[in-house]
Design a protein around this motif. Structure first.
Motif, PDB file in Angstrom:
ATOM      1  N   TYR A 230       0.857  -1.206   0.000  1.00  0.00           N
ATOM      2  CA  TYR A 230       0.000   0.000   0.000  1.00  0.00           C
ATOM      3  C   TYR A 230       0.881   1.240   0.000  1.00  0.00           C
ATOM      4  N   GLU A 231       2.053   1.122   0.657  1.00  0.00           N
ATOM      5  CA  GLU A 231       2.924   2.278   0.824  1.00  0.00           C
ATOM      6  C   GLU A 231       3.407   2.839  -0.511  1.00  0.00           C
ATOM      7  N   GLY A 232       3.328   2.005  -1.579  1.00  0.00           N
ATOM      8  CA  GLY A 232       3.690   2.505  -2.905  1.00  0.00           C
ATOM      9  C   GLY A 232       2.871   3.744  -3.247  1.00  0.00           C
ATOM     10  N   LEU A 233       1.640   3.783  -2.750  1.00  0.00           N
ATOM     11  CA  LEU A 233       0.741   4.908  -3.033  1.00  0.00           C
ATOM     12  C   LEU A 233       1.287   6.206  -2.429  1.00  0.00           C
ATOM     13  N   THR A 234       1.581   6.151  -1.123  1.00  0.00           N
ATOM     14  CA  THR A 234       2.006   7.381  -0.450  1.00  0.00           C
ATOM     15  C   THR A 234       3.440   7.762  -0.848  1.00  0.00           C
ATOM     16  N   GLU A 235       4.267   6.755  -1.160  1.00  0.00           N
ATOM     17  CA  GLU A 235       5.621   7.062  -1.635  1.00  0.00           C
ATOM     18  C   GLU A 235       5.545   7.819  -2.959  1.00  0.00           C
ATOM     19  N   ARG A 236       4.644   7.343  -3.812  1.00  0.00           N
ATOM     20  CA  ARG A 236       4.477   7.980  -5.118  1.00  0.00           C
ATOM     21  C   ARG A 236       3.960   9.414  -4.961  1.00  0.00           C
ATOM     22  N   MET A 237       3.015   9.579  -4.036  1.00  0.00           N
ATOM     23  CA  MET A 237       2.477  10.928  -3.801  1.00  0.00           C
ATOM     24  C   MET A 237       3.588  11.850  -3.322  1.00  0.00           C
ATOM     25  N   ARG A 238       4.398  11.335  -2.443  1.00  0.00           N
ATOM     26  CA  ARG A 238       5.496  12.158  -1.917  1.00  0.00           C
ATOM     27  C   ARG A 238       6.465  12.542  -3.043  1.00  0.00           C
ATOM     28  N   ALA A 239       6.736  11.574  -3.931  1.00  0.00           N
ATOM     29  CA  ALA A 239       7.696  11.827  -5.005  1.00  0.00           C
ATOM     30  C   ALA A 239       7.205  12.930  -5.949  1.00  0.00           C
ATOM     31  N   LEU A 240       5.893  13.173  -5.953  1.00  0.00           N
ATOM     32  CA  LEU A 240       5.351  14.217  -6.830  1.00  0.00           C
ATOM     33  C   LEU A 240       5.458  15.607  -6.200  1.00  0.00           C
ATOM     34  N   LEU A 241       5.880  15.637  -4.947  1.00  0.00           N
ATOM     35  CA  LEU A 241       6.068  16.931  -4.267  1.00  0.00           C
ATOM     36  C   LEU A 241       7.539  17.332  -4.350  1.00  0.00           C
ATOM     37  N   PRO A 242       7.851  18.625  -4.282  1.00  0.00           N
ATOM     38  CA  PRO A 242       9.261  19.024  -4.289  1.00  0.00           C
ATOM     39  C   PRO A 242      10.024  18.353  -3.136  1.00  0.00           C
ATOM     40  N   GLU A 243      11.269  18.086  -3.372  1.00  0.00           N
ATOM     41  CA  GLU A 243      12.126  17.337  -2.440  1.00  0.00           C
ATOM     42  C   GLU A 243      12.037  17.842  -0.992  1.00  0.00           C
ATOM     43  N   ASP A 244      12.096  19.187  -0.848  1.00  0.00           N
ATOM     44  CA  ASP A 244      12.185  19.750   0.511  1.00  0.00           C
ATOM     45  C   ASP A 244      10.820  20.095   1.106  1.00  0.00           C
ATOM     46  N   CYS A 245       9.766  19.601   0.490  1.00  0.00           N
ATOM     47  CA  CYS A 245       8.409  19.988   0.919  1.00  0.00           C
ATOM     48  C   CYS A 245       8.020  19.323   2.248  1.00  0.00           C
ATOM     49  N   VAL A 246       8.484  18.082   2.458  1.00  0.00           N
ATOM     50  CA  VAL A 246       8.118  17.375   3.690  1.00  0.00           C
ATOM     51  C   VAL A 246       9.281  17.460   4.672  1.00  0.00           C
ATOM     52  N   LEU A 247       9.003  17.980   5.863  1.00  0.00           N
ATOM     53  CA  LEU A 247      10.033  18.020   6.911  1.00  0.00           C
ATOM     54  C   LEU A 247       9.736  16.900   7.903  1.00  0.00           C
ATOM     55  N   PHE A 248      10.700  16.017   8.105  1.00  0.00           N
ATOM     56  CA  PHE A 248      10.491  14.854   8.972  1.00  0.00           C
ATOM     57  C   PHE A 248      10.937  15.141  10.412  1.00  0.00           C
ATOM     58  N   ASN A 249      10.461  14.270  11.296  1.00  0.00           N
ATOM     59  CA  ASN A 249      10.793  14.367  12.726  1.00  0.00           C
ATOM     60  C   ASN A 249      10.429  15.737  13.298  1.00  0.00           C
ATOM     61  N   LYS A 250       9.346  16.278  12.799  1.00  0.00           N
ATOM     62  CA  LYS A 250       8.824  17.555  13.298  1.00  0.00           C
ATOM     63  C   LYS A 250       7.521  17.266  14.043  1.00  0.00           C
ATOM     64  N   VAL A 251       7.651  17.069  15.344  1.00  0.00           N
ATOM     65  CA  VAL A 251       6.481  16.761  16.174  1.00  0.00           C
ATOM     66  C   VAL A 251       5.848  18.078  16.610  1.00  0.00           C
ATOM     67  N   VAL A 252       4.696  18.380  16.084  1.00  0.00           N
ATOM     68  CA  VAL A 252       4.035  19.652  16.439  1.00  0.00           C
ATOM     69  C   VAL A 252       3.473  19.531  17.853  1.00  0.00           C
ATOM     70  N   THR A 253       3.861  20.477  18.701  1.00  0.00           N
ATOM     71  CA  THR A 253       3.401  20.425  20.102  1.00  0.00           C
ATOM     72  C   THR A 253       2.449  21.562  20.440  1.00  0.00           C
ATOM     73  N   THR A 254       2.543  22.691  19.721  1.00  0.00           N
ATOM     74  CA  THR A 254       1.665  23.830  20.014  1.00  0.00           C
ATOM     75  C   THR A 254       1.242  24.509  18.716  1.00  0.00           C
ATOM     76  N   VAL A 255      -0.037  24.809  18.646  1.00  0.00           N
ATOM     77  CA  VAL A 255      -0.557  25.584  17.514  1.00  0.00           C
ATOM     78  C   VAL A 255      -1.174  26.850  18.104  1.00  0.00           C
ATOM     79  N   ARG A 256      -0.507  27.972  17.895  1.00  0.00           N
ATOM     80  CA  ARG A 256      -1.037  29.251  18.395  1.00  0.00           C
ATOM     81  C   ARG A 256      -1.745  29.926  17.239  1.00  0.00           C
TER      82      ARG A 256
END
Ligand code: 6YU
Length: 518
Positions: A230-256
């Motif tokens: 199934y992960e082929g789907l989301t991997e493919r979606m990610r590949a269609l976005l610019p390389e630096d679009c997804v930032l990993f290990n970013k745990v959002v703790t507060t939304v002001r």
């Protein structure tokens, strides 16, 4: 920080493009990102903040030996033209010919996949297929009846479970067989109830609200899987976005939100500031949250500043989010027949009309109603996938692989009546309840909630009528889709819905002209 500025964004070209942050890179977040980027160049200032080190969220493929198995989403439910996951997967070339065939798309299973099965009893016998079929038909008939209460002014009982039990108790009065057969029939119905708990992702059907149950919608098409994951789907979606679009290990703790935050370099003002666990902050005009309901339940109080309005908090508290786990077991040799696709288990002392076993260490495994045989054997070898829901699934997460393997080996020996049966050679399990960024498997409409709560969860903030900038925080994710909650297509559609909300906010006509292909 100052008070937030008012009004809709102007219709003319803004000085700077709106800055959009998407929190969560599951299929909802990725779908929203792709839709925004494809709709208009206006949404070039877009990033995804993902807590983990990967995209896909609850779409997660893994290796058992050299075989690809699914730890989360398993099937495309209702693979036909109306299903956007099916359309995307087909466009990306991820499905096999059978799944793509018109014939497959036209089968209507009404949400219940029925596969060739064998059913063992805890007495070590194979249950008669005739008895099994008749109880299967009865169970599905009663379950279908529950959908009839959708628009009813009153419901006879609060939950699907209570309705089914009362209906079963009525049926029992008409049964004329001997006591042993009656007991077996009840035990079979109990097995179907356990399977239904897995479908709904709940500990007990007594927790699932009766009135809104019929609002969940199914699509035509015989449920299919992804041959290479199934992960082929989301991997493919990610590949269609610019390389630096997804930032990993970013745990959002507060939304002001509802604020006015100055960006030092540009001097630009933004209404929302997002802070991550590592203290990094991000400013945005719009933040689309796709955080699972399980995480919102646990963290909503700490997450939002100012706090969420009461209706949103009530929706988060009242909607259900339960655990459905998978246990993959690889065997050297199958003990089931080659054409068998499901191994069911009936515990003869159990009944829907009695309390379930309370001793989790001694009986957790009795909650597994069925093991799906991964198919076809040429691809998977001999792998069973057991589904287990609720408190027993959460207890299973606390055990070691060796303990689970030992308990289940005993179960297989007992039900097959073969004390020499070889233990599985390999095991792999999910533990969705312990996953910090999911805290369970998927949502359901719990007793005390209804479809309006789903809509309340989905509504953007600030609320309508406010003179603050609109759609500062948007909500997507499977739990925000009123009719397709708990599925990947519901999640994807929810991401598209919120992307469209932003597109229309800025320029409805432009989004029409530049509408994405899907
Ligand atoms: C389907 C199926 N399926 C089995 C099992 C599971 C699920 N589903 P995500 O969680 O993906 O993404 C959110 C991201 O956010 C994630 O990456 C996080 O890391 C991140 N995040 C969290 N907190 C954060 C923070 N603070 N900061 C930053 N990031 C953060 N669906 O279609 N077919 O066979 C199954 C199954 C074991 C666990 C499933 C199935 C559900 C889907 O997997 C799920 O809905 C979507 O992937 C969710 O995507 P998302 O983007 O919203 O969230 C009547 C009635 C009955 C109703 N139910 C009937 C339907 C049955 C559903 N089927 C389930 C069955 C199986 C086997």
């Amino acid at each position: 920080m100052e008070a937030g500025g008012g009004g809709r964004p102007s219709r003319g070209a803004p000085a700077s493009p709106p800055r959009v942050l998407i929190v969560g890179a599951g299929v909802a977040g990725l779908g929203a990102a792709l839709r925004l980027r494809r709709a208009s160049r206006r949404f070039a200032d877009l990033r995804l903040l993902e807590a983990s080190g990967r995209v896909g969220g609850r779409i997660r493929s893994a290796k058992l030996g050299n075989k690809v198995v699914e730890m989360g989403a398993h099937w495309i439910h209702g693979p036909s033209r109306e299903n956007p996951v099916f359309r995307l997967a087909g466009e990306y070339g991820l499905l096999d010919e059978g799944a793509m065939s018109e014939e497959n798309q036209q089968v209507d299973i009404g949400g219940h996949l029925v596969l060739p099965s064998v059913c063992y009893s805890s007495q070590g016998q194979v249950v008669s297929p005739g008895l099994l079929d008749s109880m299967g038909v009865l169970f599905l008939t009663l379950l279908e009846e529950t959908r009839g209460f959708l628009h009813a002014a009153d419901v006879p009982v609060p939950s699907v479970g209570e309705y089914l039990k009362e209906a079963i108790a009525q049926q029992v009065k008409e049964w004329s067989e001997d006591e042993a057969t009656k007991r077996l029939k009840l035990a079979i119905l109990n097995m179907y109830l356990k399977v239904e708990c897995c479908v709904s992702g709940t500990h007990s059907m007594d927790l699932v609200a009766l009135g809104p149950f019929g609002e969940y919608a199914t699509l035509p098409g015989l449920d299919c899987t992804f041959p290479n994951g199934y992960e082929g789907l989301t991997e493919r979606m990610r590949a269609l976005l610019p390389e630096d679009c997804v930032l990993f290990n970013k745990v959002v703790t507060t939304v002001r939100w509802g604020g006015s935050f100055v960006e030092p370099i540009t001097g630009r003002l933004f209404p929302v500031q997002v802070e991550c666990e590592d203290r990094e902050t991000f400013l945005a005009d719009h933040v689309l949250l796709t955080i699972p309901l399980g995480v919102l339940k646990e963290q909503q109080e700490a997450l939002f500043c100012p706090p969420l309005p009461p209706q949103k908090v009530a929706a988060i508290r009242h909607l259900g989010f339960g655990t459905n786990n998978k246990i993959f077991l690889e065997f050297e040799r199958p003990f089931w027949e080659p054409d068998c696709q499901v191994v069911e288990m009936v515990w003869e002392a159990e009944s829907p009309l009695a309390e379930p076993p309370a001793d989790l260490p001694a009986a957790w495994f009795q909650k597994i109603g069925a093991f799906v045989v991964l198919h076809p054997p040429e691809r998977y070898g001999h792998i069973l996938c057991g589904f287990i829901a609720g408190k027993e699934a959460e207890f299973m997460e606390t055990l070691t692989d060796a303990e689970v393997l030992a308990d289940l080996t005993q179960v297989f020996r007992r039900v097959t009546g073969n004390p020499q049966l070889a233990p599985p050679k390999n095991i792999l399990r999910s533990s969705w309840h312990s996953e910090p960024y999911t805290r369970g498997s998927y949502s359901y409409v719990a007793v005390g909630s209804c479809g309006d709560d789903i809509d309340a969860l989905a509504r953007p903030l600030p609320e309508e009528g406010s003179d603050l900038k609109p759609s500062q925080i948007l909500f997507a994710g499977e739990a925000t889709h009123r009719t397709f909650y708990s599925t990947t297509h519901g999640a994807l559609l929810s991401g598209w819905r919120e992307a469209d909300r932003l597109i229309h906010l800025y320029d409805g006509s432009e989004s029409q002209r530049c509408a994405p292909k899907l």
